[in-house]
Design an enzyme around this catalytic site. Structure first.
Site, short mmCIF file in Angstrom:
data_model
loop_
_atom_site.label_atom_id
_atom_site.label_comp_id
_atom_site.label_asym_id
_atom_site.label_seq_id
_atom_site.Cartn_x
_atom_site.Cartn_y
_atom_site.Cartn_z
N HIS A 100 3.72 -2.26 3.02
CA HIS A 100 3.63 -0.99 2.58
C HIS A 100 5.02 -0.50 1.59
O HIS A 100 5.90 -1.33 2.16
CB HIS A 100 3.70 0.21 3.65
CG HIS A 100 2.15 0.07 4.29
ND1 HIS A 100 2.12 -0.99 5.40
CD2 HIS A 100 1.07 0.63 3.96
CE1 HIS A 100 0.79 -0.88 5.61
NE2 HIS A 100 0.26 0.00 5.10
N ASP B 13 0.61 -1.26 -0.15
CA ASP B 13 -0.05 0.00 0.05
C ASP B 13 0.57 1.33 -0.05
O ASP B 13 2.08 1.39 0.30
CB ASP B 13 -0.89 -0.05 1.25
CG ASP B 13 -2.02 -0.90 1.13
OD1 ASP B 13 -2.10 -2.00 0.16
OD2 ASP B 13 -3.01 -0.89 2.11
#
Length: 283
Positions: free
Chosen positions: A251, A106
């Site tokens: 991430h 992400d």
């Protein structure tokens, strides 16, 4: 927003999603929710990544009446088309995929960290899903094209990483629609999947996501890499949570993600040696 407050929001959302969602079927709304309205966004709404440039601001301030065909035929068997009435909870895991897992990243793309993740995935011939923020994607479209060329799935993670339940529906449409437009300009096709920042969804986000042709995907295993706990703890969380159908949250932007890059280099070959296969929605 201070880093500590953002971390608290992320942790609360992650724990809430894990506790309440479970392995999901295709739940759908049947009646409108009279309490589903949203208040205006707070001034300190969190954002992932640097301030947007002129091109990014233009994309955000001038969204089109953007609408795609709902979903597509290449989703895994457990995933169905998102046509109104829409889902009231996101998918948390995948079923019917055998001994497979889904790796997701992400907040990017970030030229400091995303290339290292792409290089490791390429080395082991694995595919992943990247949920990108529009304000990061607009200035790094070369990385979007690299993701696409390697067979990865590019998903929508809003434009500026806000707390969705605090936004008016028009702002949610702006956040999701503008990001979809950037991805479509770069790749020729718009995202088919989206993820709410902090795992904080609401009724409007599901409805607007469906109108834009996207399905909502959450996660099963949170690596907590956003807390920068060290490479070892990230590796252990992935290996301890490994199971058929799980979706792993990591991430590639939003902070120092060097630990996330290093962790992938360690846990990915171990997962493969254990007989797992990394999968994404089929084209």
């Amino acid at each position: 927003m201070p880093h500590g407050r953002r971390a608290v929001l992320r942790l609360a959302a992650a724990l809430g999603a894990t506790a309440t969602v479970g392995v999901l079927a295709a739940d759908r709304f049947t009646t409108p929710d009279p309490a589903g309205g949203a208040v205006a966004a707070p001034r300190d709404a969190p954002a992932a990544g640097p301030a947007a440039g002129p091109q990014a601001r233009a994309a955000r301030l001038n969204p089109s009446a953007y609408r795609l065909q709902p979903m597509t035929a290449y989703a895994p068997p457990a995933f169905r088309r998102a046509v109104p009435p829409v889902r009231q909870r996101p998918f948390l895991s995948m079923s019917g995929v055998g001994r497979s897992m889904v790796l997701t990243f992400d907040d990017g793309p970030d030229p400091r960290y995303t290339p290292g993740i792409l290089e490791t995935l390429r080395r082991y011939d694995c595919r992943a899903m990247f949920f990108v923020c529009g304000e990061m994607a607009v200035d790094n479209q070369d990385l979007l094209r690299e993701m696409d060329a390697d067979g990865h799935v590019v998903g929508n993670h809003t434009w500026s990483h806000p707390l969705i339940p605090k936004l008016k529906p028009s702002r949610i449409r702006d956040e999701l629609g503008s990001t979809s437009e950037v991805v479509e300009r770069a790749l020729g096709t718009a995202p088919l999947w989206y993820r709410a920042p902090y795992g904080a969804w609401n009724r409007h986000s599901f409805e607007i996501g469906a109108e834009l042709g996207m399905e909502p995907l959450a996660w099963t295993v949170d690596t907590l890499d956003w807390t920068e706990p060290g490479t070892g703890p990230i590796v252990r969380r992935v290996l301890d949570g490994a199971a058929p159908g799980v979706v792993v949250l990591s991430h590639d932007a939003g902070g120092d993600r060097s630990q996330s890059v290093a962790a992938l280099r360690r846990y990915l070959p171990q997962l493969l040696d254990a007989g797992y296969r990394m999968t994404v929605p089929r084209r």
